[in-house]
Design a protein around this motif. Structure first.
Motif, short mmCIF file in Angstrom:
data_model
loop_
_atom_site.label_atom_id
_atom_site.label_comp_id
_atom_site.label_asym_id
_atom_site.label_seq_id
_atom_site.Cartn_x
_atom_site.Cartn_y
_atom_site.Cartn_z
N GLY A 238 2.01 5.60 -7.60
CA GLY A 238 0.79 5.86 -8.36
C GLY A 238 0.55 4.89 -9.51
N LYS A 239 0.36 5.44 -10.71
CA LYS A 239 -0.01 4.64 -11.88
C LYS A 239 1.04 3.59 -12.24
CE LYS A 239 1.97 7.97 -15.14
NZ LYS A 239 1.69 8.89 -16.27
N HIS A 240 2.27 3.78 -11.77
CA HIS A 240 3.34 2.84 -12.10
C HIS A 240 3.19 1.51 -11.37
CE1 HIS A 240 5.36 6.04 -14.26
NE2 HIS A 240 5.24 6.81 -13.20
N PHE A 241 2.25 1.44 -10.43
CA PHE A 241 2.03 0.18 -9.72
C PHE A 241 1.33 -0.84 -10.62
CE2 PHE A 241 0.50 -2.79 -6.51
CZ PHE A 241 1.53 -2.79 -5.60
N GLU A 242 0.83 -0.40 -11.76
CA GLU A 242 0.10 -1.28 -12.68
C GLU A 242 0.87 -2.56 -12.99
OE1 GLU A 242 -1.59 -1.33 -17.30
OE2 GLU A 242 -0.77 0.52 -16.43
N LYS A 243 2.17 -2.46 -13.21
CA LYS A 243 2.97 -3.62 -13.61
C LYS A 243 3.04 -4.69 -12.52
CE LYS A 243 7.44 -2.92 -13.85
NZ LYS A 243 8.75 -2.29 -14.16
N TYR A 244 2.75 -4.30 -11.27
CA TYR A 244 2.85 -5.25 -10.16
C TYR A 244 1.51 -5.90 -9.81
CZ TYR A 244 7.15 -2.54 -9.61
OH TYR A 244 8.34 -1.91 -9.84
N LEU A 245 0.42 -5.38 -10.34
CA LEU A 245 -0.90 -5.90 -10.00
C LEU A 245 -1.06 -7.41 -10.25
CD1 LEU A 245 -3.30 -3.05 -11.20
CD2 LEU A 245 -2.68 -3.63 -8.85
N PRO A 246 -0.57 -7.94 -11.39
CA PRO A 246 -0.75 -9.38 -11.63
C PRO A 246 -0.06 -10.28 -10.62
CG PRO A 246 -0.18 -8.22 -13.66
CD PRO A 246 0.05 -7.26 -12.54
N TYR A 247 0.93 -9.74 -9.90
CA TYR A 247 1.65 -10.52 -8.90
C TYR A 247 1.08 -10.31 -7.50
CZ TYR A 247 4.89 -10.33 -12.82
OH TYR A 247 5.43 -10.38 -14.08
N GLY B 93 -3.59 -5.62 7.11
CA GLY B 93 -2.60 -5.55 6.04
C GLY B 93 -3.25 -5.62 4.67
N ILE B 94 -4.24 -6.49 4.52
CA ILE B 94 -4.97 -6.62 3.26
C ILE B 94 -5.68 -5.32 2.92
CG2 ILE B 94 -6.96 -7.74 2.18
CD1 ILE B 94 -6.08 -10.32 3.73
N PHE B 95 -6.37 -4.75 3.89
CA PHE B 95 -7.08 -3.49 3.64
C PHE B 95 -6.09 -2.34 3.38
CE2 PHE B 95 -10.70 -5.38 6.28
CZ PHE B 95 -11.43 -5.71 5.16
N ASP B 96 -4.96 -2.34 4.06
CA ASP B 96 -3.93 -1.33 3.80
C ASP B 96 -3.46 -1.41 2.35
OD1 ASP B 96 -3.97 -0.37 6.36
OD2 ASP B 96 -2.06 -1.25 6.98
N ALA B 97 -3.24 -2.64 1.88
CA ALA B 97 -2.77 -2.83 0.50
C ALA B 97 -3.79 -2.28 -0.48
CB ALA B 97 -2.52 -4.32 0.24
N TYR B 98 -5.04 -2.68 -0.31
CA TYR B 98 -6.09 -2.19 -1.20
C TYR B 98 -6.17 -0.66 -1.15
CZ TYR B 98 -8.51 -6.41 -2.85
OH TYR B 98 -8.85 -7.57 -3.51
N SER B 99 -6.17 -0.09 0.05
CA SER B 99 -6.31 1.36 0.19
C SER B 99 -5.18 2.10 -0.51
CB SER B 99 -6.34 1.75 1.67
OG SER B 99 -7.60 1.50 2.25
N GLY B 100 -3.94 1.67 -0.27
CA GLY B 100 -2.80 2.35 -0.87
C GLY B 100 -2.78 2.25 -2.38
N ILE B 101 -3.07 1.07 -2.89
CA ILE B 101 -3.07 0.88 -4.35
C ILE B 101 -4.19 1.70 -4.99
CG2 ILE B 101 -3.37 -0.80 -6.20
CD1 ILE B 101 -2.15 -2.90 -4.22
N LEU B 102 -5.37 1.70 -4.37
CA LEU B 102 -6.48 2.49 -4.89
C LEU B 102 -6.17 3.98 -4.87
CD1 LEU B 102 -9.43 0.55 -3.23
CD2 LEU B 102 -9.21 0.96 -5.69
N GLN B 103 -5.56 4.46 -3.79
CA GLN B 103 -5.19 5.88 -3.73
C GLN B 103 -4.20 6.24 -4.82
OE1 GLN B 103 -4.28 7.51 0.30
NE2 GLN B 103 -5.04 5.54 1.03
N GLY B 104 -3.23 5.33 -5.05
CA GLY B 104 -2.21 5.61 -6.05
C GLY B 104 -2.76 5.65 -7.47
N LEU B 105 -3.74 4.81 -7.75
CA LEU B 105 -4.28 4.72 -9.10
C LEU B 105 -5.47 5.65 -9.33
CD1 LEU B 105 -4.21 0.83 -9.58
CD2 LEU B 105 -2.60 2.50 -10.53
N LYS B 106 -5.94 6.28 -8.27
CA LYS B 106 -7.19 7.03 -8.33
C LYS B 106 -7.24 8.07 -9.45
CE LYS B 106 -10.04 10.26 -5.64
NZ LYS B 106 -10.21 10.98 -4.36
N GLY C 198 0.81 -1.20 0.00
CA GLY C 198 0.00 0.00 0.00
C GLY C 198 0.85 1.26 0.00
N ASP C 199 1.93 1.26 0.79
CA ASP C 199 2.83 2.42 0.82
C ASP C 199 3.46 2.65 -0.56
OD1 ASP C 199 2.47 3.00 3.54
OD2 ASP C 199 3.96 1.52 4.14
N ILE C 200 3.88 1.56 -1.19
CA ILE C 200 4.49 1.67 -2.51
C ILE C 200 3.46 2.14 -3.53
CG2 ILE C 200 5.56 0.35 -4.39
CD1 ILE C 200 6.81 -1.47 -2.23
N GLY C 201 2.23 1.63 -3.41
CA GLY C 201 1.17 2.04 -4.32
C GLY C 201 0.91 3.54 -4.26
#
Length: 243
Positions: A88-97, A129-142, A81-84
């Motif tokens: 931001g949008k650059h997290f796209e490449k990591y989503l499949p993993y 931790g799961i919710f943190d991950a979702y929150s951070g990734i969503l904020q980054g891609l928003k 989530g912190d990385i997300g």
């Protein structure tokens, strides 16, 4: 140290950080190194991007190693989530993993035997931790690529619904859940109406959080209901702490 100067130290720090992130058999070393990654994300924001491939490779490998201490898993998810947020949008490449690992962890939570306090505590940490991950990734891609999270939105709502249905859930888990629900709603905008259409649980959960005696809970729930400034913009150091 100014952010620019700290950035110049990253090539050297990254070398030693990589060794510590690879040390899956020493939980304390791994846990501290994961928290350091979160601190670096908050310090450098997008400037951490050149080092993300290596960091993410270590984190994903750790999760699939089979020998890592389970307590590190919530920390790593929170770190995602912190990385997300940072890149931001650059997290796209990591989503499949990342997303399949989060989904598997959610299934483990649902099947976990919580007959003793230790297992209950671990499940709470893992869910945060799961919710943190979702929150951070969503904020980054928003603001740029929020549509990338549409395939995963239904899963997040399923996890939240499961948590809401538990009478004895920990308050910190409720805070993380309502925050993730708000991040989903604000990131997806009009698209979220279709997702919520047949899921009535969210209205009751939001009402429960709004009626809470906990000020922070009410603040997050109010933000979730109304698109205003997010109240908890500063990321936590690890998933063991409440929002």
């Amino acid at each position: 140290m100014p952010r620019v100067q700290f950035g110049k130290c990253m090539p050297i720090l990254d070398k030693y950080l990589g060794m510590d992130l690879h040390n899956v058999r020493d939980y304390q070393v791994l846990a501290v190194s994961v928290e350091v990654v979160g601190d670096i994300c908050r310090a450098l924001d997008e400037k951490i991007l050149p080092f993300c491939d290596g960091i993410m490779s270590h984190l994903v490998t750790d999760l699939s190693s089979g020998v890592m201490h389970p307590s590190a898993t919530p920390l790593i998810f929170s770190c995602f989530g912190d990385i997300g947020i940072a890149i931001g949008k650059h997290f796209e490449k990591y989503l499949p993993y990342v997303m399949p690992m989060i989904q598997v962890a959610s299934e483990i939570c649902a099947e976990m035997d919580t007959a003793n306090d230790a297992m209950m505590n671990y499940r709470n940490q893992l869910r945060r931790g799961i919710f943190d991950a979702y929150s951070g990734i969503l904020q980054g891609l928003k603001n740029s690529r929020s549509e990338l999270m549409l395939p995963y939105a239904g899963h997040l709502l399923q996890v939240i619904k499961l948590v809401v249905g538990e009478k004895t859930r920990e308050q910190s888990v409720s805070k993380a859940a309502v925050a993730a629900m708000g991040d989903l709603a604000h990131a997806l905008g009009p698209n979220v109406k279709i997702l919520f259409k047949d899921r009535a649980f969210h209205a009751d959960f939001l009402r429960e959080c709004l009626d809470s005696d906990d000020y922070k809970m009410k603040e997050i729930a109010t933000w979730t209901q109304n698109d205003k400034s997010r109240p908890d913009t500063k990321r936590r150091k690890n998933a063991g702490k409440a929002i």
